[in-house]
Design a protein around this motif. Sequence first.
Motif, PDB file in Angstrom:
ATOM      1  N   UNK A  11       3.226  -6.972  -4.522  1.00 44.38           N
ATOM      2  CA  UNK A  11       2.577  -5.890  -3.779  1.00 44.38           C
ATOM      3  C   UNK A  11       3.296  -4.580  -4.106  1.00 44.38           C
ATOM      4  N   UNK A  12       3.230  -4.168  -5.342  1.00 44.60           N
ATOM      5  CA  UNK A  12       4.089  -3.111  -5.851  1.00 44.60           C
ATOM      6  C   UNK A  12       3.961  -1.836  -5.014  1.00 44.60           C
ATOM      7  N   UNK A  13       5.125  -1.323  -4.579  1.00 42.47           N
ATOM      8  CA  UNK A  13       5.162  -0.115  -3.770  1.00 42.47           C
ATOM      9  C   UNK A  13       5.230   1.119  -4.654  1.00 42.47           C
ATOM     10  N   UNK A  14       4.817   2.268  -4.102  1.00 41.28           N
ATOM     11  CA  UNK A  14       4.807   3.526  -4.847  1.00 41.28           C
ATOM     12  C   UNK A  14       4.063   3.323  -6.170  1.00 41.28           C
ATOM     13  N   UNK A  15       2.915   2.668  -6.090  1.00 40.55           N
ATOM     14  CA  UNK A  15       2.163   2.249  -7.279  1.00 40.55           C
ATOM     15  C   UNK A  15       1.840   3.447  -8.154  1.00 40.55           C
ATOM     16  N   UNK A  16       2.229   3.378  -9.439  1.00 40.51           N
ATOM     17  CA  UNK A  16       1.987   4.519 -10.318  1.00 40.51           C
ATOM     18  C   UNK A  16       1.169   4.140 -11.549  1.00 40.51           C
ATOM     19  N   UNK A  25       6.851   5.076   4.541  1.00 36.91           N
ATOM     20  CA  UNK A  25       7.634   5.195   3.298  1.00 36.91           C
ATOM     21  C   UNK A  25       8.332   3.900   2.891  1.00 36.91           C
ATOM     22  N   UNK A  26       8.856   3.152   3.858  1.00 34.29           N
ATOM     23  CA  UNK A  26       9.509   1.884   3.514  1.00 34.29           C
ATOM     24  C   UNK A  26       8.522   0.871   2.969  1.00 34.29           C
ATOM     25  N   UNK A  27       7.241   1.100   3.206  1.00 30.80           N
ATOM     26  CA  UNK A  27       6.222   0.161   2.732  1.00 30.80           C
ATOM     27  C   UNK A  27       5.380   0.750   1.610  1.00 30.80           C
ATOM     28  N   UNK A  28       5.889   1.795   0.960  1.00 31.35           N
ATOM     29  CA  UNK A  28       5.278   2.212  -0.286  1.00 31.35           C
ATOM     30  C   UNK A  28       4.535   3.534  -0.272  1.00 31.35           C
ATOM     31  N   UNK A  29       4.621   4.307   0.821  1.00 32.16           N
ATOM     32  CA  UNK A  29       3.928   5.613   0.897  1.00 32.16           C
ATOM     33  C   UNK A  29       4.111   6.391  -0.398  1.00 32.16           C
ATOM     34  N   UNK A  30       3.067   6.957  -0.990  1.00 32.68           N
ATOM     35  CA  UNK A  30       1.723   7.045  -0.430  1.00 32.68           C
ATOM     36  C   UNK A  30       0.756   5.986  -0.957  1.00 32.68           C
ATOM     37  N   UNK A  31       1.211   5.077  -1.847  1.00 25.28           N
ATOM     38  CA  UNK A  31       0.258   4.160  -2.483  1.00 25.28           C
ATOM     39  C   UNK A  31       0.960   2.846  -2.803  1.00 25.28           C
ATOM     40  N   UNK A  32       0.290   1.758  -2.503  1.00 29.26           N
ATOM     41  CA  UNK A  32       0.838   0.472  -2.898  1.00 29.26           C
ATOM     42  C   UNK A  32      -0.298  -0.473  -3.252  1.00 29.26           C
ATOM     43  N   UNK A  33       0.052  -1.543  -3.954  1.00 29.00           N
ATOM     44  CA  UNK A  33      -0.920  -2.570  -4.290  1.00 29.00           C
ATOM     45  C   UNK A  33      -0.873  -3.670  -3.234  1.00 29.00           C
ATOM     46  N   UNK A  34      -2.035  -4.133  -2.810  1.00 32.15           N
ATOM     47  CA  UNK A  34      -2.144  -5.270  -1.897  1.00 32.15           C
ATOM     48  C   UNK A  34      -2.716  -6.435  -2.704  1.00 32.15           C
ATOM     49  N   UNK A  35      -1.951  -7.523  -2.790  1.00 33.98           N
ATOM     50  CA  UNK A  35      -2.377  -8.707  -3.547  1.00 33.98           C
ATOM     51  C   UNK A  35      -2.402  -9.879  -2.570  1.00 33.98           C
ATOM     52  N   UNK A  67       2.176  12.522  -6.464  1.00 35.87           N
ATOM     53  CA  UNK A  67       2.027  11.121  -6.868  1.00 35.87           C
ATOM     54  C   UNK A  67       0.761  10.943  -7.699  1.00 35.87           C
ATOM     55  N   UNK A  68       0.868  10.172  -8.753  1.00 35.68           N
ATOM     56  CA  UNK A  68      -0.269   9.907  -9.629  1.00 35.68           C
ATOM     57  C   UNK A  68      -0.411   8.407  -9.856  1.00 35.68           C
ATOM     58  N   UNK A  69      -1.644   7.978 -10.077  1.00 36.04           N
ATOM     59  CA  UNK A  69      -1.905   6.610 -10.517  1.00 36.04           C
ATOM     60  C   UNK A  69      -2.569   6.668 -11.884  1.00 36.04           C
ATOM     61  N   UNK A 103      -5.356   9.446 -11.674  1.00 38.16           N
ATOM     62  CA  UNK A 103      -5.895   9.822 -10.364  1.00 38.16           C
ATOM     63  C   UNK A 103      -4.796  10.466  -9.530  1.00 38.16           C
ATOM     64  N   UNK A 104      -5.147  11.562  -8.825  1.00 46.39           N
ATOM     65  CA  UNK A 104      -4.258  12.075  -7.781  1.00 46.39           C
ATOM     66  C   UNK A 104      -4.550  11.320  -6.489  1.00 46.39           C
ATOM     67  N   UNK A 105      -3.691  11.521  -5.488  1.00 42.86           N
ATOM     68  CA  UNK A 105      -3.945  10.895  -4.188  1.00 42.86           C
ATOM     69  C   UNK A 105      -5.244  11.449  -3.591  1.00 42.86           C
ATOM     70  N   UNK A 106      -5.470  12.754  -3.758  1.00 40.07           N
ATOM     71  CA  UNK A 106      -6.716  13.341  -3.244  1.00 40.07           C
ATOM     72  C   UNK A 106      -7.922  12.581  -3.787  1.00 40.07           C
ATOM     73  N   UNK A 107      -7.878  12.306  -5.093  1.00 38.56           N
ATOM     74  CA  UNK A 107      -9.018  11.666  -5.739  1.00 38.56           C
ATOM     75  C   UNK A 107      -9.177  10.220  -5.275  1.00 38.56           C
ATOM     76  N   UNK A 108      -8.076   9.496  -5.206  1.00 34.78           N
ATOM     77  CA  UNK A 108      -8.162   8.093  -4.775  1.00 34.78           C
ATOM     78  C   UNK A 108      -8.742   7.995  -3.372  1.00 34.78           C
TER      79      UNK A 108
END
Lengths: 422, 356
Positions: free
Chosen positions: A256-261, A238-248, A119-121, A133-138
Amino acid sequence: MEQARKARRSFMGKALAMGAGAIAAGQATRARAAEGDPAILELPEHTRGLGRPVAERPYGLPSQWEANLQRRESPGLTRVPQASVSFTPLQGLFGIITPSGLHFERHHQGWWDIDPSKHRLMVHGLVKRSRVFTMDELMRLPSVSRIHFIECGANSAPEWGNVALPTVQYTHGMVSCSEFTGVLLSTLLDMCGIDRKTAKFVLAEGADGSSMTRTIAIERALDDCIVAWGMNGEMLRPENGYPLRLVVPGVQGVSWVKYLRRIEVGDQKWATKDEAVHYIDLMPDGTHRQYTGIQECKSVITTPSGGQMLLDKGFYNVSGLAWSGRGRIQRVDVSVDGGRNWRTARLEGPVLDKALARFNIDWVWDGKPAILQSRAIDSTGYVQPKINQLRAVRGTRSIYHQNAIQSWRVAESGEVFNVQVY
Amino acid sequence: MTRRFIFAALVLAAGGAFAQSKPWDHIGREATPAEIKAWDIDVRPDFKGLPKGSGSVALGEKVWEAQCASCHGSFGESNEVFTPIVGGTTKADIETGRVKNLVLGSNFPQRTTLMKVATVSTLWDYINRAMPWNAPKTLKTDEVYGVLAYILNMGDIVPADFTLSDQNIAEVQKRMPNRNGMAFHEPLWKADGKGDVKNVACMKDCPTEAQVRSSLPDFARDAHGNILEQNRVVGPVRGADTTKPPVKAPLGSAPRPAAVVAAAAPLPAAGGVDVKALLAANGCTACHGVSNKIVGPGFTEILARHKGRADLESYLTQKIRNGGSGVFGAVPMPPQPQLKEGDAQAIARWIAAGPR
């Protein structure tokens, strides 16, 4: 539904129904026992034997007796389960935190369990340095942890016109509340050298099939938005966006976009499908209000509530939830006579900004019919409206922003029904 | 000369100070232009982001029949799976940019996409990023233009011989039926906006009739399942048994229903495939009922049609994965590339065994 049941309740069998029946039978027997309660006089199995070993369940599960509390779909709401909703069982929860496994779901093109190493952002647009960013970096970055509610914009939508649903699970179950952990979006934007003169909006995009996009105001992006990987002390589900999501915080769940890329910084709104075809509010004059992301103050009594039966007359601790996308809950009033007279409820605490608040109040039921209502007031002084007040301004076709006072009618039998009262 | 070097050093020092303003600023790396291009697929109402290309209504119709019609109907009118795309707009709406059927009082029963959407860029963007529904992002750019041209033609926004392109899409925008139908309501955009619906926190003898205006009819009581099985078995309340009519007698004069814990659905046989779960997970049940037609035929209808085939299982397996048309009515079944061979085979076997 079947999948959810198996995943959550794979250890169950039909014997549980008999076991639960035994509870009721035990209760019936109690009154007849001359020497005392058999539950005391007859030592139970768990007092006379050896219990179970450690790590039998490396990840702890709810009691088998709690199997009735599950996420559920509303029959007929949608035609395809990948573009649907599962509702949180608010009728059975306590406090303000929603258990992660009972957090409501809303998917537009299904959910995925993504390999976090892939996963990347990406952050780009009106910034000096476009970054990946990788997940490690975030997860190396300075983190914040905050408790916030998330509510789908269409929560309570079927009730705009008339009563359509039997219980609070289906009337209000598209709201949940969690502690989210992640890096502030403002930190990432600063790292990328956001152009503060020209930047007016950001676009958030997901990595799933619909690659959902939403426009977010730059003030919100720089204020309290979180790029989150953590939820209630563990990684997002996972149903809530694993590994990354936006919280607004305070804004409709669709943002609150899930799987934020991807985060793109821009100077115009994007009019994405979920702000140009859906999540637009139809007014009586035929116009649609657009970009109406803020969730206004709302509350609901969860116990006693629709579909429940009171066991006896006498004292009840009436309990419910209140929340506001504009701030914190200042006060909740409760009526037991359909809105003629109100008393102010206790707030259990904690009472946090843009989070669920739990309220409760004493009620002694005399066995006569009653109508229970709650009315929340937030830190801006806004008072939760009645359904007829909402309709007077917005008609009945808005779909979204249904934050009306909820009424539950208690019949003499002790059964509680969903009604509209004003 | 010396003064110039000193000045340069100061500039470098200032730059360095800025670059090191936070210890985490070095984390992450520069995005390459190719990476940005791969992901930066959004299209704005000002058409920033719109790729060059074009597609005719005729091309769109071809793609539509192969990939879109199974969910959206041949003319975009279907409400079987998703809300309809086409319908409800008129030539007068195209002139005014307001859709008359959206005004309160219209008896038009649907709210189609074309009735609502104000910006044609939204449609281009969404078709490109999210369609086909079970195989998103597989359309070529010209196919997206073509499909969009076809939709616009079905809505009478462009003629049947039209070719939509990046050069003329702004002209098409001027003909969108609801292009003037959006209102920006800032109080619901701003976190500190003021609500437009007012209430007063009256506390005593409040002016209300407290009338029950709406309630759920008794026949709809168990439309969401037995509520008895949706509440906890301990605590101050129990779920009502909604498989029975509501109790009328006052509390205390009738026996209390026993609480139950919902039994789990039986697990599939060990090693067996749960075909019902497969059907749901792949969206099959959106179009196919077990015994009834939805968009396509029911599964028992499929079995009845092909019962005599010696190669029934393999025939159905390839039909499931490759799609097809002409066997049941005009609506084609799109290919299901995401479905594994083994899973398609399991579904075929289940159909052949007599679905239930």
